[in-house]
Motif scaffolding. Structure first.
Motif, PDB file in Angstrom:
ATOM      1  N   MET A  30      89.989  13.609  68.155  1.00  6.02           N
ATOM      2  CA  MET A  30      91.381  13.881  68.898  1.00  6.02           C
ATOM      3  C   MET A  30      92.184  12.506  69.873  1.00  6.02           C
ATOM      4  O   MET A  30      93.364  12.856  70.354  1.00  6.02           O
ATOM      5  CB  MET A  30      90.554  14.304  70.162  1.00  6.02           C
ATOM      6  N   GLY A  31      91.661  11.487  68.878  1.00  7.54           N
ATOM      7  CA  GLY A  31      93.186  10.265  69.512  1.00  7.54           C
ATOM      8  C   GLY A  31      92.409   9.656  70.991  1.00  7.54           C
ATOM      9  O   GLY A  31      93.153   8.783  71.440  1.00  7.54           O
ATOM     10  N   ASN A  32      91.340   9.628  71.041  1.00  2.87           N
ATOM     11  CA  ASN A  32      91.207   9.924  72.589  1.00  2.87           C
ATOM     12  C   ASN A  32      90.085   8.655  72.814  1.00  2.87           C
ATOM     13  O   ASN A  32      88.711   8.103  72.533  1.00  2.87           O
ATOM     14  CB  ASN A  32      89.928  10.099  73.629  1.00  2.87           C
ATOM     15  N   PHE A  33      90.834   7.047  71.981  1.00  2.00           N
ATOM     16  CA  PHE A  33      89.790   6.616  71.836  1.00  2.00           C
ATOM     17  C   PHE A  33      89.502   5.283  73.035  1.00  2.00           C
ATOM     18  O   PHE A  33      88.824   4.816  72.310  1.00  2.00           O
ATOM     19  CB  PHE A  33      91.367   4.593  70.780  1.00  2.00           C
ATOM     20  N   THR A  34      90.419   5.323  74.286  1.00  2.00           N
ATOM     21  CA  THR A  34      89.669   4.818  74.873  1.00  2.00           C
ATOM     22  C   THR A  34      87.917   5.512  75.654  1.00  2.00           C
ATOM     23  O   THR A  34      87.179   4.497  75.971  1.00  2.00           O
ATOM     24  CB  THR A  34      90.119   4.771  76.567  1.00  2.00           C
ATOM     25  N   GLN A  35      88.008   6.740  75.806  1.00  2.00           N
ATOM     26  CA  GLN A  35      86.881   7.275  76.037  1.00  2.00           C
ATOM     27  C   GLN A  35      85.691   7.051  75.014  1.00  2.00           C
ATOM     28  O   GLN A  35      84.661   6.889  75.228  1.00  2.00           O
ATOM     29  CB  GLN A  35      86.999   9.068  75.560  1.00  2.00           C
ATOM     30  N   VAL A  36      85.858   6.271  73.435  1.00  2.00           N
ATOM     31  CA  VAL A  36      85.037   6.418  72.551  1.00  2.00           C
ATOM     32  C   VAL A  36      85.163   4.955  73.109  1.00  2.00           C
ATOM     33  O   VAL A  36      83.250   4.459  73.108  1.00  2.00           O
ATOM     34  CB  VAL A  36      85.678   6.354  71.350  1.00  2.00           C
ATOM     35  N   VAL A  37      85.605   4.560  73.563  1.00  2.00           N
ATOM     36  CA  VAL A  37      85.221   2.706  74.291  1.00  2.00           C
ATOM     37  C   VAL A  37      83.590   3.216  75.059  1.00  2.00           C
ATOM     38  O   VAL A  37      82.940   1.761  75.389  1.00  2.00           O
ATOM     39  CB  VAL A  37      85.643   1.816  73.939  1.00  2.00           C
ATOM     40  N   SER A  38      84.465   3.627  76.288  1.00  2.00           N
ATOM     41  CA  SER A  38      83.537   4.036  76.464  1.00  2.00           C
ATOM     42  C   SER A  38      82.079   4.258  76.512  1.00  2.00           C
ATOM     43  O   SER A  38      80.722   3.682  77.222  1.00  2.00           O
ATOM     44  CB  SER A  38      84.692   5.136  78.223  1.00  2.00           C
ATOM     45  N   ILE A  39      82.138   5.954  75.629  1.00  2.00           N
ATOM     46  CA  ILE A  39      81.303   6.232  75.376  1.00  2.00           C
ATOM     47  C   ILE A  39      80.300   5.373  74.808  1.00  2.00           C
ATOM     48  O   ILE A  39      78.494   5.535  75.373  1.00  2.00           O
ATOM     49  CB  ILE A  39      81.033   7.819  74.641  1.00  2.00           C
ATOM     50  N   CYS A  40      80.645   4.668  73.406  1.00  2.00           N
ATOM     51  CA  CYS A  40      79.838   3.156  73.015  1.00  2.00           C
ATOM     52  C   CYS A  40      78.856   2.188  74.571  1.00  2.00           C
ATOM     53  O   CYS A  40      78.868   1.185  73.478  1.00  2.00           O
ATOM     54  CB  CYS A  40      80.711   3.269  71.906  1.00  2.00           C
ATOM     55  N   SER A  41      79.956   2.458  75.014  1.00  2.00           N
ATOM     56  CA  SER A  41      79.269   1.487  75.430  1.00  2.00           C
ATOM     57  C   SER A  41      77.787   1.603  76.917  1.00  2.00           C
ATOM     58  O   SER A  41      77.359   0.997  77.620  1.00  2.00           O
ATOM     59  CB  SER A  41      80.553   0.088  76.879  1.00  2.00           C
ATOM     60  N   LYS A  42      77.768   3.198  76.465  1.00  2.00           N
ATOM     61  CA  LYS A  42      76.767   3.619  77.713  1.00  2.00           C
ATOM     62  C   LYS A  42      75.937   2.603  77.454  1.00  2.00           C
ATOM     63  O   LYS A  42      75.516   2.276  76.415  1.00  2.00           O
ATOM     64  CB  LYS A  42      76.960   4.753  78.188  1.00  2.00           C
ATOM     65  N   PRO A  43      74.833   2.486  78.507  1.00  2.00           N
ATOM     66  CA  PRO A  43      72.731   1.588  77.569  1.00  2.00           C
ATOM     67  C   PRO A  43      72.550   2.598  76.938  1.00  2.00           C
ATOM     68  O   PRO A  43      71.732   2.147  76.142  1.00  2.00           O
ATOM     69  CB  PRO A  43      72.463   2.272  79.200  1.00  2.00           C
ATOM     70  N   ASN A  44      72.273   3.927  76.598  1.00  2.00           N
ATOM     71  CA  ASN A  44      72.114   4.903  75.547  1.00  2.00           C
ATOM     72  C   ASN A  44      72.284   4.927  74.780  1.00  2.00           C
ATOM     73  O   ASN A  44      71.969   5.271  73.391  1.00  2.00           O
ATOM     74  CB  ASN A  44      71.714   6.179  76.205  1.00  2.00           C
ATOM     75  N   VAL A  45      73.811   4.316  75.059  1.00  2.00           N
ATOM     76  CA  VAL A  45      74.306   4.029  73.090  1.00  2.00           C
ATOM     77  C   VAL A  45      74.870   2.568  72.614  1.00  2.00           C
ATOM     78  O   VAL A  45      74.451   2.042  71.570  1.00  2.00           O
ATOM     79  CB  VAL A  45      75.454   4.744  73.119  1.00  2.00           C
ATOM     80  N   LYS A  46      75.080   2.096  73.712  1.00  2.00           N
ATOM     81  CA  LYS A  46      75.359  -0.038  73.136  1.00  2.00           C
ATOM     82  C   LYS A  46      74.372  -0.199  72.388  1.00  2.00           C
ATOM     83  O   LYS A  46      73.710  -0.442  72.789  1.00  2.00           O
ATOM     84  CB  LYS A  46      75.490  -0.936  74.502  1.00  2.00           C
ATOM     85  N   GLY A  47      75.183  -0.584  70.851  1.00  2.00           N
ATOM     86  CA  GLY A  47      73.839  -1.702  70.526  1.00  2.00           C
ATOM     87  C   GLY A  47      73.227  -0.712  69.053  1.00  2.00           C
ATOM     88  O   GLY A  47      72.504  -1.648  68.393  1.00  2.00           O
ATOM     89  N   LYS A  48      73.187   0.350  69.539  1.00  2.00           N
ATOM     90  CA  LYS A  48      72.560   1.424  68.091  1.00  2.00           C
ATOM     91  C   LYS A  48      73.289   1.356  66.297  1.00  2.00           C
ATOM     92  O   LYS A  48      75.144   0.935  66.953  1.00  2.00           O
ATOM     93  CB  LYS A  48      72.312   2.715  68.674  1.00  2.00           C
ATOM     94  N   PRO A  49      72.902   0.537  66.271  1.00  2.00           N
ATOM     95  CA  PRO A  49      73.554   0.915  64.724  1.00  2.00           C
ATOM     96  C   PRO A  49      74.555   1.415  64.002  1.00  2.00           C
ATOM     97  O   PRO A  49      75.743   0.632  63.943  1.00  2.00           O
ATOM     98  CB  PRO A  49      72.469   0.735  63.817  1.00  2.00           C
ATOM     99  N   TYR A  73     102.198  13.633  64.542  1.00  2.00           N
ATOM    100  CA  TYR A  73     103.134  11.970  65.774  1.00  2.00           C
ATOM    101  C   TYR A  73     102.447  11.132  65.375  1.00  2.00           C
ATOM    102  O   TYR A  73     102.322  10.298  66.293  1.00  2.00           O
ATOM    103  CB  TYR A  73     102.559  13.409  66.729  1.00  2.00           C
ATOM    104  N   LYS A  74     101.312  11.373  65.380  1.00  2.00           N
ATOM    105  CA  LYS A  74     100.152  10.433  65.499  1.00  2.00           C
ATOM    106  C   LYS A  74     100.672   8.317  64.777  1.00  2.00           C
ATOM    107  O   LYS A  74     100.596   7.554  64.495  1.00  2.00           O
ATOM    108  CB  LYS A  74      98.574  10.057  64.688  1.00  2.00           C
ATOM    109  N   LEU A  75     101.290   9.291  62.487  1.00  2.00           N
ATOM    110  CA  LEU A  75     101.518   8.878  62.080  1.00  2.00           C
ATOM    111  C   LEU A  75     102.924   8.075  62.717  1.00  2.00           C
ATOM    112  O   LEU A  75     102.971   6.969  62.135  1.00  2.00           O
ATOM    113  CB  LEU A  75     101.453   9.074  60.857  1.00  2.00           C
ATOM    114  N   ALA A  76     103.846   8.551  63.402  1.00  2.00           N
ATOM    115  CA  ALA A  76     104.829   8.566  63.884  1.00  2.00           C
ATOM    116  C   ALA A  76     104.644   7.557  64.782  1.00  2.00           C
ATOM    117  O   ALA A  76     105.591   6.135  64.445  1.00  2.00           O
ATOM    118  CB  ALA A  76     105.748   9.805  64.044  1.00  2.00           C
ATOM    119  N   CYS A  77     103.971   7.228  66.146  1.00  2.00           N
ATOM    120  CA  CYS A  77     103.408   6.274  66.353  1.00  2.00           C
ATOM    121  C   CYS A  77     102.870   5.451  65.836  1.00  2.00           C
ATOM    122  O   CYS A  77     103.850   4.055  65.941  1.00  2.00           O
ATOM    123  CB  CYS A  77     102.279   6.893  67.422  1.00  2.00           C
TER     124      CYS A  77
END
Length: 515
Positions: free
Chosen positions: A183-202, A469-473
């Motif tokens: 969906m293009g919410n890259f900042t939210q992806v980084v945020s979720i991947c930084s949560k304790p129950n996700v961070k470091g999981k392969p 639009y994403k490609l245009a960006c």
């Protein structure tokens, strides 16, 4: 051995095993039957057994089912081609699931791994977990299949937490992260991947890296690729993909070759072989490229299809060598090409590569035509015919440059824009890198430094016209990296709004104070 797992008769799922006769397929069928899963079909004709409307709920296949691609590339390709849908679960049977998880792009479907040898309990636990997830996430997966990602995200978030049991929590988190990324919410992806129950999981490494890459966080990407946690990962197509993608974007071909030399050559699928020789080729190390591909062609001879793919790749090395070489012996390069091409054309397998052979012959015609109008006109007519027959993005790249050589610059531009759109939808892997390499080299050959800004600007405008639009960006960002232009900045801002991308490569939407 009688299964100790409770029966799953309430999971009325349709299972397909793509396997060889007398292999693990029969064993899985028997084990499923004892557990209450009766509809298990054994398919012995490989990937050709799967029709686009197959209606299987779960597909089990071997990672080595296609010698030309890794197991992860096969799954991504089946999904991209619509042979399987996001509502279809997949189990990949592999040598070591702990290693293989690092080799997978995690598209929007449910996937699990089964290491061999496996026990009955291993099989049933995997199938039950996937069956439960398929049923629970079906509204989300159905929306994804129909391209309604925002509805899919809402459906996923409305699932009661009590329904997400321990055995499927990882699948829930993977699906949420990958859906958020799409969906293009890259900042939210980084945020979720930084949560304790996700961070470091392969399995969280790749989406986190992809999101940071899309956000333009180059420092993070470079740091990640140099960390021991990344270096220590087992060799695989995803690891190789990211190492090479960062290096090749910077045209660091020698560094890329150093990375390639650490990859186990005996584990290379044909797609990776083609990628490797391309890196050698674009590094202007033609002798090494030819020696590498010739060696692989000799090894591939028992498999006529792979032999043919690699031989066609060798023809392209000759062409690139001729077009870029300043040597006085260029005629010898053409002689070698024509000799091999004539020999190959007589083989039965050559019929499957008629478009590629036709295009190489057109290049030979263009080279020999010089400024003769009748031969140039003949080349244009033949190029028009080949263009209508082709659906390969890599061949489209070659067609684009052929149009450029005969002076049809608008047609060359249109072909490259079409390739750009295809590239964006390709799964990560060797084929995408091959296309990216070829596309970049041809773009540089067509547009000299002083023309690149205008070309990227026009690419962006064309993508806007097509509502991509994403490609245009991305195109506008590339233009702005070359020239700080306020008019293009305004276009980028509008395209980011239309693409719903609040952040992209260091650019950020400024909130409207009146809202």
């Amino acid at each position: 051995m009688q299964s100790s797992i409770s029966t799953t008769s309430h999971y009325n799922i349709k299972v397909a095993c793509l396997c060889e006769k007398n292999s693990w397929g029969t064993l899985i069928q028997e084990q499923c039957s004892r557990t209450g899963i009766e509809d298990v079909k054994l398919l012995y004709k490989g990937l050709s057994s799967l029709e686009p409307d197959n209606n299987y709920d779960l597909i089990i296949l071997d990672e080595s089912i296609d010698e030309n691609r890794s197991g992860s590339e096969v799954v991504d390709g089946l999904l991209a081609a619509g042979i399987i849908k996001p509502t279809t679960g997949v189990i990949l049977v592999c040598q070591d699931s702990n290693n293989h998880i690092h080799d997978y792009d995690n598209p929007l479907l449910l996937l699990d791994f089964l290491s061999t040898p496996f026990s009955e309990k291993d099989v049933i636990v995997k199938i039950m977990s996937l069956a439960k997830a398929i049923i629970l996430f079906k509204p989300t997966l159905t929306f994804i299949s129909n391209g309604k990602l925002s509805f899919a995200y809402k459906a996923l978030n409305t699932i009661p937490k009590d329904n997400i049991s321990i055995d499927i929590i990882e699948k829930f988190l993977k699906l949420k992260i990958n859906l958020t990324f799409e969906m293009g919410n890259f900042t939210q992806v980084v945020s979720i991947c930084s949560k304790p129950n996700v961070k470091g999981k392969p399995w969280s490494l790749w989406p986190n890296l992809k999101a940071n890459y899309e956000l333009g966080n180059w420092e993070y990407c470079h740091q990640f690729l140099s960390e021991e946690s990344f270096i220590g990962l087992p060799a695989g197509s995803m690891k190789l993909f990211w190492q090479l993608r960062i290096l090749l974007q910077q045209q660091k071909f020698e560094d890329a070759i150093d990375v390639i030399n650490t990859y186990p050559s005996n584990e290379m699928p044909a797609s990776t072989v083609r990628l490797v020789f391309l890196v050698f080729t674009f590094a202007q190390r033609f002798k090494e490229a030819q020696e590498f591909i010739e060696r692989k062609i000799r090894l591939a001879k028992p498999n006529s299809l792979i032999y043919a793919k690699l031989t066609v790749s060798l023809f392209n090395i000759y062409l690139y060598d001729y077009l870029t070489s300043a040597s006085n012996d260029k005629a010898k390069i053409l002689d070698k090409l024509e000799l091999r091409l004539n020999s190959f054309s007589k083989k039965l397998v050559a019929k499957k590569f008629s478009t590629e052979v036709s295009l190489i012959n057109i290049y030979l015609l263009i080279i020999k035509a010089g400024t003769k109008p009748d031969l140039i006109s003949n080349a244009k007519n033949r190029l028009e015919e080949v263009s209508k027959l082709n659906d390969s993005p890599i061949i489209k790249c070659q067609i684009a440059y052929a149009w450029y050589l005969v002076g049809e610059h608008k047609k060359a531009f249109d072909a490259l824009v079409s390739v750009d759109a295809t590239f964006d939808s390709m799964p990560l892997g060797s084929e995408r890198l091959i296309l990216g390499l070829v596309q970049t080299q041809i773009f540089y050959a067509m547009y000299h430094p002083e023309k690149k800004f205008d070309a990227y600007h026009r690419f962006g405008d064309r993508h806007v016209d097509k509502q991509r639009y994403k490609l245009a960006c991305k195109s506008y960002v590339r233009a702005l990296q070359l020239e700080n232009n306020e008019h293009v900045k305004e276009k980028l801002h509008k395209a980011m709004i239309d693409a719903d991308l609040p952040h992209l490569s260091g650019h950020q939407l400024i909130p409207d104070n009146d809202s």
